[in-house]
Design an enzyme around this catalytic site. Structure first.
Site, PDB file in Angstrom:
ATOM      1  N   GLY A 196      41.867  44.106  50.436  1.00  0.00           N
ATOM      2  CA  GLY A 196      40.495  43.685  50.684  1.00  0.00           C
ATOM      3  C   GLY A 196      39.888  42.969  49.496  1.00  0.00           C
ATOM      4  O   GLY A 196      38.980  42.158  49.628  1.00  0.00           O
ATOM      5  N   PHE A 197      40.374  43.266  48.307  1.00  0.00           N
ATOM      6  CA  PHE A 197      39.882  42.646  47.075  1.00  0.00           C
ATOM      7  C   PHE A 197      40.335  41.187  46.985  1.00  0.00           C
ATOM      8  O   PHE A 197      39.588  40.304  46.597  1.00  0.00           O
ATOM      9  CB  PHE A 197      40.441  43.453  45.898  1.00  0.00           C
ATOM     10  CG  PHE A 197      40.004  42.969  44.537  1.00  0.00           C
ATOM     11  CD1 PHE A 197      38.917  43.552  43.912  1.00  0.00           C
ATOM     12  CD2 PHE A 197      40.674  41.958  43.886  1.00  0.00           C
ATOM     13  CE1 PHE A 197      38.517  43.129  42.662  1.00  0.00           C
ATOM     14  CE2 PHE A 197      40.282  41.525  42.634  1.00  0.00           C
ATOM     15  CZ  PHE A 197      39.203  42.112  42.018  1.00  0.00           C
ATOM     16  N   VAL A 233      47.435  39.866  45.264  1.00  0.00           N
ATOM     17  CA  VAL A 233      48.007  40.503  44.081  1.00  0.00           C
ATOM     18  C   VAL A 233      49.315  39.802  43.742  1.00  0.00           C
ATOM     19  O   VAL A 233      50.142  39.570  44.626  1.00  0.00           O
ATOM     20  CB  VAL A 233      48.257  42.006  44.310  1.00  0.00           C
ATOM     21  CG1 VAL A 233      48.772  42.671  43.041  1.00  0.00           C
ATOM     22  CG2 VAL A 233      46.983  42.692  44.786  1.00  0.00           C
ATOM     23  N   LYS A 253      45.530  41.324  40.095  1.00  0.00           N
ATOM     24  CA  LYS A 253      44.685  41.268  41.293  1.00  0.00           C
ATOM     25  C   LYS A 253      43.651  40.164  41.080  1.00  0.00           C
ATOM     26  O   LYS A 253      42.838  40.234  40.158  1.00  0.00           O
ATOM     27  CB  LYS A 253      43.988  42.611  41.515  1.00  0.00           C
ATOM     28  CG  LYS A 253      44.906  43.729  41.940  1.00  0.00           C
ATOM     29  CD  LYS A 253      44.183  45.066  42.012  1.00  0.00           C
ATOM     30  CE  LYS A 253      43.122  45.089  43.103  1.00  0.00           C
ATOM     31  NZ  LYS A 253      42.550  46.442  43.274  1.00  0.00           N
ATOM     32  N   ASP A 265      39.242  56.318  49.103  1.00  0.00           N
ATOM     33  CA  ASP A 265      40.176  55.482  49.877  1.00  0.00           C
ATOM     34  C   ASP A 265      41.620  55.914  49.615  1.00  0.00           C
ATOM     35  O   ASP A 265      42.495  55.082  49.383  1.00  0.00           O
ATOM     36  CB  ASP A 265      39.993  54.006  49.532  1.00  0.00           C
ATOM     37  CG  ASP A 265      40.577  53.081  50.603  1.00  0.00           C
ATOM     38  OD1 ASP A 265      40.736  53.544  51.750  1.00  0.00           O
ATOM     39  OD2 ASP A 265      40.889  51.924  50.293  1.00  0.00           O
TER      40      ASP A 265
END
Length: 692
Positions: A368-369, A372, A386, A483
């Site tokens: 979601g970030f 990578v 990331k 999470d």
């Protein structure tokens, strides 16, 4: 030209590629008995040695195994040619030569093995083909006289420990590719370039194609362990076994393209060009010793090159200083301080070079970030980068949150944040690299699952528990992860677990027992019911997610997913509870574990998991209690109460066994998610609708 041409010719004739004699080694085992050409075993062996080279050379994988005759004179044989060979005649010639030499070297021994640069051959009266995990006889090439391996690069590495770590990285990458990505040949070639001071290291790894990916990977792991034991500081070496073998050199010894390239920092860097650079350097050195003219010319060229390199380095340092300054300014603006001197402020060009300009070949995945990437820093350090997705407002919140939290944490079961980069629109986090990816990569895959036996899974469970216990109790600030899931548990080279992805984490005050949020974030299937339905979270929320993880690790199945049912139930929790109530919990265990003698330990783990996923948060243990339950088999455990969603059945029955209808809070926890799909693989960010 009169001077230079003889110099070039002399160099070529003395280069490793031209002068290295073909390597060969053999093993004779007379303990299994002897034979003569006229007896039954000798006749069967003659038929086998005629068939093997033909069968192997016409096979697409250049591999063959044969068994001829009847007991007690049956003969078993195996032949394999190197994975970069493309000509059948080359394979056949090598195997025929191996047979001829074994007849001379081993005489009437009923068990013999021959290793050559290009092929391996073994025959025996013992059925070694039935034992795919038997890699014997293994030749300890590291203990042999140097004259027996003339093809090896005999130079000593400048830094033994550092070079060994590089070789370990090379073998790890080759093993993964050869076992899981190679289709027909179970073969991988690799090249690793670090910097101008260290040589490019070339390697290959190969298994017999009849091995499964898991068997092949285990075989490579065994050879890597032997490499650590036998390594003597050389820049070239090999370890040979019947089922698998690995080799590395300071020059390109295999043919064709490279399967795995490690540490190449520019698109123009290829294995061929690096090998060419080494040969050119050697040419210059030899020519200097022949003529004064060449010496002067080379001296001038080296001087010019050094000046240019120095200028480039100065520019890089200036660029790094400017970028680091911008990163410092951004951190101060966000009221984030560097946690320690080990936290590094990277510049964008450095990370771009480390990841080959963020190439798809270095891409490890996407969350979601943002994406990578794998990278290799100039000092050889492997990292995971990331990169914040462009124009991601939510991602920026996670970026700041992760720096604020994880940079202050130090624990062996938490992934280490090495630093960050902020330059214009670019925002990146740099972590230690985990070569074995994440837990879900193994436990939910039929081929990779058997690689984790119960002993390894138990070790992973204990590591996750220790990491969560540190977050909840022993770190400088209490942290709720929010999470926890299988894909956020990364595995290092030794399969030690490390909790990752702290973008959703929240700091908890020492006097706080729970908190409430209007923005529920996380992954459906791992969320505690009170958090999913009402936005209430606490340490018990992470305990619930930990319980789900335990059930997934034991069963090898996901808790929930699109179209995934477990009998009458839509998730693993209900299925596990029903099996426990009926005394059939052993049916939940992943069949690939196959460890009846460990059943007591596994059953205890299932019970602890059910205690962690109880519907009422007050009934769940803390991580301190859960860790103690897992670590002390003698302590009796209370009986668990039912988990949430137990009433969510595929059937139309509106009531569960306790008589509770389907209109409670637990049902609302699934209907409160708005927008997007819910998956155990992908992070979902959802908003609680007020007033429902």
């Amino acid at each position: 030209m009169v001077v230079v041409l003889p110099c070039l010719l002399f160099l070529f004739l003395t280069s490793p590629l031209a002068s290295a004699a073909a390597y060969s080694e053999y093993s004779c085992n007379g303990t299994t008995g002897n034979y003569t050409a006229s007896d039954a075993f000798g006749a069967n062996l003659a038929r086998l040695t005629t068939a093997l080279p033909i069968d192997a050379s016409i096979s697409p994988s250049l591999y063959a195994s044969v068994a001829i005759g009847a007991a007690p004179d049956r003969v078993f044989g195996l032949a394999l040619c190197r994975g970069d060979i493309t000509e059948a005649s080359t394979c056949s010639s090598c195997l025929n030569d191996a047979i001829r030499q074994l007849r001379v070297l081993c005489g009437g021994d009923r068990d013999a093995t021959f290793y050559h640069d290009l092929c391996t051959l073994r025959y025996s009266g013992d059925d070694f083909l039935a034992r795919p995990d038997d890699n014997s006889p293994v030749i300890n090439a590291m203990d042999m006289n140097a004259s027996t391996y003339a093809a090896w690069d005999s130079r000593n590495a400048t830094s033994r420990s550092f070079f060994l770590s590089l070789v370990g990285t090379l073998f790890g990458e080759m093993s993964m590719y050869g076992a899981f990505n190679s289709t027909q040949r179970r073969f991988a070639s690799a090249a690793m370039y670090i910097n101008a001071q260290l040589p490019t290291v070339y390697g290959l790894a190969q298994c017999t194609p009849d091995l499964s990916p898991g068997q092949c990977w285990h075989c490579f792991q065994g050879l890597q362990e032997q490499t650590r034991q036998w390594y003597d500081g050389r820049e070239g070496g090999r370890i040979l076994g019947v089922r698998c073998n690995i080799r590395y050199e300071g020059y390109q010894f295999y043919h064709g393209m490279t399967d795995v390239s490690i540490g190449f920092t520019g698109s123009s860097s290829t294995t061929g060009s690096n090998g060419s650079k080494h040969r050119k350097t050697l040419i210059i050195v030899l020519c200097v010793s022949i003529t004064v003219f060449c010496s002067m010319l080379v001296g001038c060229l080296l001087l010019i090159r050094r000046l240019r390199k120095g200028g480039g380095k100065t520019k890089l340092e200036q660029g790094h200083s400017r970028s680091s300054s911008k990163t410092e300014e951004a951190l101060k603006l966000w009221k984030i301080e560097e946690s320690s001197s080990e936290f590094t402020l990277y510049d964008f060009p450095e990370l771009a070079a480390a990841t080959d300009n963020f190439s798809d070949g270095n891409k490890l995945g996407r969350g979601g970030f943002g994406p990578v990437y794998k990278g290799v820093l100039p000092d050889g350090t492997e990292v995971a980068v990331k990169r914040l997705a462009a124009q991601s407002g939510q991602g920026l919140v996670e970026f700041k949150n992760e720096i604020q939290l994880i940079a202050k944490l130090q624990h062996t079961n938490l992934v280490k944040l090495l630093g960050c980069c902020v330059q214009e629109e670019e925002k990146m986090l740099v972590y230690e690299y985990m070569p074995n990816t994440s837990l879900d990569f193994f436990i939910f895959d039929q081929e990779r699952g058997p690689l984790l036996n119960w002993r390894k899974r138990r070790h992973i469970i204990e590591g996750i528990a220790q990491g969560l216990l540190y977050l909840h109790k022993h770190s400088r600030v209490r942290i709720i992860h929010r999470d926890m899931k299988a894909s956020n548990i990364l595995l290092d080279r030794d399969l030690n677990p490390k909790i990752s992805d702290f973008g959703m984490a929240r700091i908890f005050g020492s006097n706080m027992t729970e908190a409430n949020t209007n923005r529920v974030v996380g992954t459906y299937g791992y969320m505690a019911p009170e958090y999913a339905s009402e936005g209430i979270f606490s340490v018990k929320s992470d305990v619930f997610s930990f319980g789900v993880l335990l059930l997934e690790i034991v069963s090898g199945k996901r808790n929930s997913g699109h179209g995934q049912h477990y009998g009458d139930f839509v998730n693993l929790l209900g299925h596990a509870w029903q099996l426990w109530r009926e005394g059939r919990a052993f049916e939940l265990v992943d069949p690939t574990l196959g460890v009846r003698n460990e059943l007591t330990s596994i059953m205890r783990c299932i019970k602890v998991a059910l205690l962690c996923v109880q519907d009422n948060a007050n009934d769940r243990p803390t991580m301190t209690e859960a860790t103690a339950m897992l670590g002390n088999d003698g302590v009796p455990l209370p009986d668990p109460r039912r988990p949430p969603h137990f009433h969510l059945r595929v059937t139309s029955d509106d009531e569960d066994e306790d008589g509770v209808g389907g209109s409670g809070v637990r049902t609302r926890s699934s209907t409160h998610f708005t927008g997007g799909s819910c998956s155990t693989n992908d992070m979902t960010i959802s908003t609680i609708e007020e007033g429902r």
